[in-house]
Design a protein around this motif. Structure first.
Motif, PDB file in Angstrom:
ATOM      1  N   SER A 248      -0.681  -0.815 -10.375  1.00  0.00           N
ATOM      2  CA  SER A 248      -1.656  -1.869  -9.773  1.00  0.00           C
ATOM      3  C   SER A 248      -1.243  -2.828  -8.898  1.00  0.00           C
ATOM      4  O   SER A 248       0.083  -2.842  -8.858  1.00  0.00           O
ATOM      5  CB  SER A 248      -2.265  -2.444 -10.754  1.00  0.00           C
ATOM      6  OG  SER A 248      -1.523  -3.433 -11.349  1.00  0.00           O
ATOM      7  N   GLU A 249      -2.034  -3.263  -7.899  1.00  0.00           N
ATOM      8  CA  GLU A 249      -1.627  -4.331  -7.009  1.00  0.00           C
ATOM      9  C   GLU A 249      -1.070  -5.266  -7.466  1.00  0.00           C
ATOM     10  O   GLU A 249       0.004  -5.764  -6.988  1.00  0.00           O
ATOM     11  CB  GLU A 249      -2.611  -4.330  -6.015  1.00  0.00           C
ATOM     12  CG  GLU A 249      -2.325  -4.817  -4.579  1.00  0.00           C
ATOM     13  CD  GLU A 249      -3.571  -4.799  -3.557  1.00  0.00           C
ATOM     14  OE1 GLU A 249      -3.668  -5.912  -3.002  1.00  0.00           O
ATOM     15  OE2 GLU A 249      -4.103  -3.833  -3.388  1.00  0.00           O
ATOM     16  N   GLU A 250      -1.511  -5.810  -8.476  1.00  0.00           N
ATOM     17  CA  GLU A 250      -1.042  -7.021  -9.025  1.00  0.00           C
ATOM     18  C   GLU A 250       0.354  -6.771  -9.697  1.00  0.00           C
ATOM     19  O   GLU A 250       1.410  -7.816  -9.372  1.00  0.00           O
ATOM     20  CB  GLU A 250      -1.801  -7.457 -10.221  1.00  0.00           C
ATOM     21  CG  GLU A 250      -3.376  -7.862 -10.029  1.00  0.00           C
ATOM     22  CD  GLU A 250      -4.219  -6.499  -9.610  1.00  0.00           C
ATOM     23  OE1 GLU A 250      -4.759  -6.488  -8.701  1.00  0.00           O
ATOM     24  OE2 GLU A 250      -4.113  -5.680 -10.540  1.00  0.00           O
ATOM     25  N   LYS A 251       0.675  -5.903 -10.354  1.00  0.00           N
ATOM     26  CA  LYS A 251       1.880  -5.306 -10.772  1.00  0.00           C
ATOM     27  C   LYS A 251       2.937  -5.349  -9.916  1.00  0.00           C
ATOM     28  O   LYS A 251       3.794  -5.808  -9.807  1.00  0.00           O
ATOM     29  CB  LYS A 251       1.937  -4.085 -11.725  1.00  0.00           C
ATOM     30  CG  LYS A 251       2.935  -3.895 -12.685  1.00  0.00           C
ATOM     31  CD  LYS A 251       2.907  -2.695 -13.667  1.00  0.00           C
ATOM     32  CE  LYS A 251       3.711  -2.552 -14.712  1.00  0.00           C
ATOM     33  NZ  LYS A 251       5.234  -2.034 -14.202  1.00  0.00           N
TER      34      LYS A 251
ATOM     35  N   THR B  78      -4.016   9.140 -15.562  1.00  0.00           N
ATOM     36  CA  THR B  78      -4.924   8.247 -14.770  1.00  0.00           C
ATOM     37  C   THR B  78      -4.764   6.926 -15.325  1.00  0.00           C
ATOM     38  O   THR B  78      -4.685   5.996 -14.481  1.00  0.00           O
ATOM     39  CB  THR B  78      -6.255   8.471 -14.991  1.00  0.00           C
ATOM     40  OG1 THR B  78      -6.334  10.065 -14.477  1.00  0.00           O
ATOM     41  CG2 THR B  78      -7.190   7.868 -14.345  1.00  0.00           C
ATOM     42  N   LYS B  79      -4.659   6.635 -16.500  1.00  0.00           N
ATOM     43  CA  LYS B  79      -4.366   5.091 -17.141  1.00  0.00           C
ATOM     44  C   LYS B  79      -2.993   4.736 -16.724  1.00  0.00           C
ATOM     45  O   LYS B  79      -3.011   3.565 -16.180  1.00  0.00           O
ATOM     46  CB  LYS B  79      -4.396   5.437 -18.456  1.00  0.00           C
ATOM     47  CG  LYS B  79      -4.460   4.143 -19.315  1.00  0.00           C
ATOM     48  CD  LYS B  79      -4.512   4.192 -20.898  1.00  0.00           C
ATOM     49  CE  LYS B  79      -4.561   2.925 -21.708  1.00  0.00           C
ATOM     50  NZ  LYS B  79      -3.805   2.092 -21.537  1.00  0.00           N
TER      51      LYS B  79
ATOM     52  N   ARG C 276       2.487   6.119  -6.983  1.00  0.00           N
ATOM     53  CA  ARG C 276       1.447   7.142  -7.628  1.00  0.00           C
ATOM     54  C   ARG C 276       1.601   8.614  -7.377  1.00  0.00           C
ATOM     55  O   ARG C 276       1.677   9.410  -8.137  1.00  0.00           O
ATOM     56  CB  ARG C 276      -0.133   6.598  -7.256  1.00  0.00           C
ATOM     57  CG  ARG C 276      -0.334   5.709  -7.843  1.00  0.00           C
ATOM     58  CD  ARG C 276      -1.851   5.220  -7.523  1.00  0.00           C
ATOM     59  NE  ARG C 276      -2.236   3.987  -8.512  1.00  0.00           N
ATOM     60  CZ  ARG C 276      -3.040   3.016  -7.911  1.00  0.00           C
ATOM     61  NH1 ARG C 276      -3.769   3.023  -6.811  1.00  0.00           N
ATOM     62  NH2 ARG C 276      -3.383   2.172  -8.848  1.00  0.00           N
TER      63      ARG C 276
ATOM     64  N   ARG D 257       0.883  -1.164   0.118  1.00  0.00           N
ATOM     65  CA  ARG D 257       0.079   0.126  -0.033  1.00  0.00           C
ATOM     66  C   ARG D 257       0.900   1.145   0.009  1.00  0.00           C
ATOM     67  O   ARG D 257       0.759   2.373  -0.677  1.00  0.00           O
ATOM     68  CB  ARG D 257      -0.759   0.072   1.221  1.00  0.00           C
ATOM     69  CG  ARG D 257      -2.182  -0.966   1.250  1.00  0.00           C
ATOM     70  CD  ARG D 257      -3.252  -0.500   0.472  1.00  0.00           C
ATOM     71  NE  ARG D 257      -4.299  -1.484   0.514  1.00  0.00           N
ATOM     72  CZ  ARG D 257      -4.612  -2.097  -0.778  1.00  0.00           C
ATOM     73  NH1 ARG D 257      -3.810  -2.389  -1.472  1.00  0.00           N
ATOM     74  NH2 ARG D 257      -5.629  -2.866  -0.642  1.00  0.00           N
TER      75      ARG D 257
ATOM     76  N   GLU E   2      -2.957   3.969 -12.721  1.00  0.00           N
ATOM     77  CA  GLU E   2      -3.703   2.616 -12.315  1.00  0.00           C
ATOM     78  C   GLU E   2      -2.973   1.352 -12.742  1.00  0.00           C
ATOM     79  O   GLU E   2      -3.097   0.504 -12.099  1.00  0.00           O
ATOM     80  CB  GLU E   2      -5.335   2.844 -13.276  1.00  0.00           C
ATOM     81  CG  GLU E   2      -6.357   3.601 -12.361  1.00  0.00           C
ATOM     82  CD  GLU E   2      -7.531   3.782 -13.291  1.00  0.00           C
ATOM     83  OE1 GLU E   2      -7.658   3.067 -14.269  1.00  0.00           O
ATOM     84  OE2 GLU E   2      -8.205   4.749 -12.788  1.00  0.00           O
ATOM     85  N   GLU E   3      -2.498   1.501 -14.085  1.00  0.00           N
ATOM     86  CA  GLU E   3      -1.641   0.202 -14.734  1.00  0.00           C
ATOM     87  C   GLU E   3      -0.419   0.094 -14.011  1.00  0.00           C
ATOM     88  O   GLU E   3      -0.103  -1.058 -13.583  1.00  0.00           O
ATOM     89  CB  GLU E   3      -1.809   0.373 -16.078  1.00  0.00           C
ATOM     90  CG  GLU E   3      -3.396   0.231 -16.807  1.00  0.00           C
ATOM     91  CD  GLU E   3      -3.466   0.524 -18.373  1.00  0.00           C
ATOM     92  OE1 GLU E   3      -2.198   0.720 -19.029  1.00  0.00           O
ATOM     93  OE2 GLU E   3      -4.366   0.791 -18.754  1.00  0.00           O
TER      94      GLU E   3
ATOM     95  N   GLN F 192       2.485   1.841  -3.386  1.00  0.00           N
ATOM     96  CA  GLN F 192       1.490   2.235  -4.427  1.00  0.00           C
ATOM     97  C   GLN F 192       1.334   3.749  -4.131  1.00  0.00           C
ATOM     98  O   GLN F 192       1.244   4.499  -5.233  1.00  0.00           O
ATOM     99  CB  GLN F 192       0.169   1.379  -4.302  1.00  0.00           C
ATOM    100  CG  GLN F 192      -0.689   1.479  -5.317  1.00  0.00           C
ATOM    101  CD  GLN F 192      -2.049   0.611  -5.136  1.00  0.00           C
ATOM    102  OE1 GLN F 192      -2.689   0.593  -3.958  1.00  0.00           O
ATOM    103  NE2 GLN F 192      -2.196  -0.177  -6.185  1.00  0.00           N
TER     104      GLN F 192
END
Length: 174
Positions: free
Chosen positions: A47-50, A39-40, A22, A15, A43-44, A18
């Motif tokens: 992202s948490e997964e990345k 924004t794009k 950002r 967290r 987000e990408e 991230q």
């Protein structure tokens, strides 16, 4: 001058990573890019997964710069096949050094950079390289001051905008 601690980031810090990722990216580039593209990318790219996959990658390392329990900047290093280019075992990529704007000029970036060079020395790499946006003169000067020279350029895509990064390298083999 406040005491700055450099600490290794783990998946438990997802967290915070991230958030700092950002926020610093937005502060650094939002004035030069459209809101949609920002924004794009935010987000990408964060992202948490990345981030989980990057944190679990043994060929990447993240470090936080912390002042008074507050994360004020971070560093991302890549080795071997995790490098965005070159990908040889004799080099290391500094993919990111980002510092919150309010902490610019307080040596946070330099300490993160010093940490990167310490890791490069421990890993016994021959050179360290990075890409820096051609419209970020502050960063370019910082790396030149630290002995980096331009050797190539590559395209970085932010949303639908293609931007040119200057690739810079520092030889450590001598």
């Amino acid at each position: 001058m406040e005491n700055i601690e450099i600490s290794r980031v783990t998946v438990n810090d997802i967290r915070l990573l991230q958030e700092i990722g950002r926020k610093t990216f937005y502060e650094t580039f939002s004035s030069s890019n459209t809101e949609e593209n920002m924004t794009k990318y935010l987000e990408e790219g964060f992202s948490e997964e990345k981030l989980i996959s990057e944190l679990n990658n043994t060929h990447s390392e993240f470090y936080f710069a912390v002042i008074d329990d507050k994360v004020v900047g971070y560093l991302k290093l890549n080795f071997g096949a995790s490098q965005t280019e070159l990908q040889d075992n004799s080099s290391m990529e500094i993919e990111r050094i980002y510092v919150l704007q309010e902490y610019h000029g307080k040596k946070v970036g330099q300490l993160l950079y010093d940490k990167a060079m310490q890791v490069a020395s421990e890993k016994k790499v021959n050179n360290v390289w990075l890409g820096v946006w051609e419209e970020n003169p502050r960063a370019i000067r910082f790396y030149q001051k630290n002995g980096f020279v331009e050797f190539d350029k590559h395209i970085f895509v932010l949303g639908d905008d293609e931007q040119t990064d200057i690739m810079m390298r520092k030889d450590l083999s001598s």
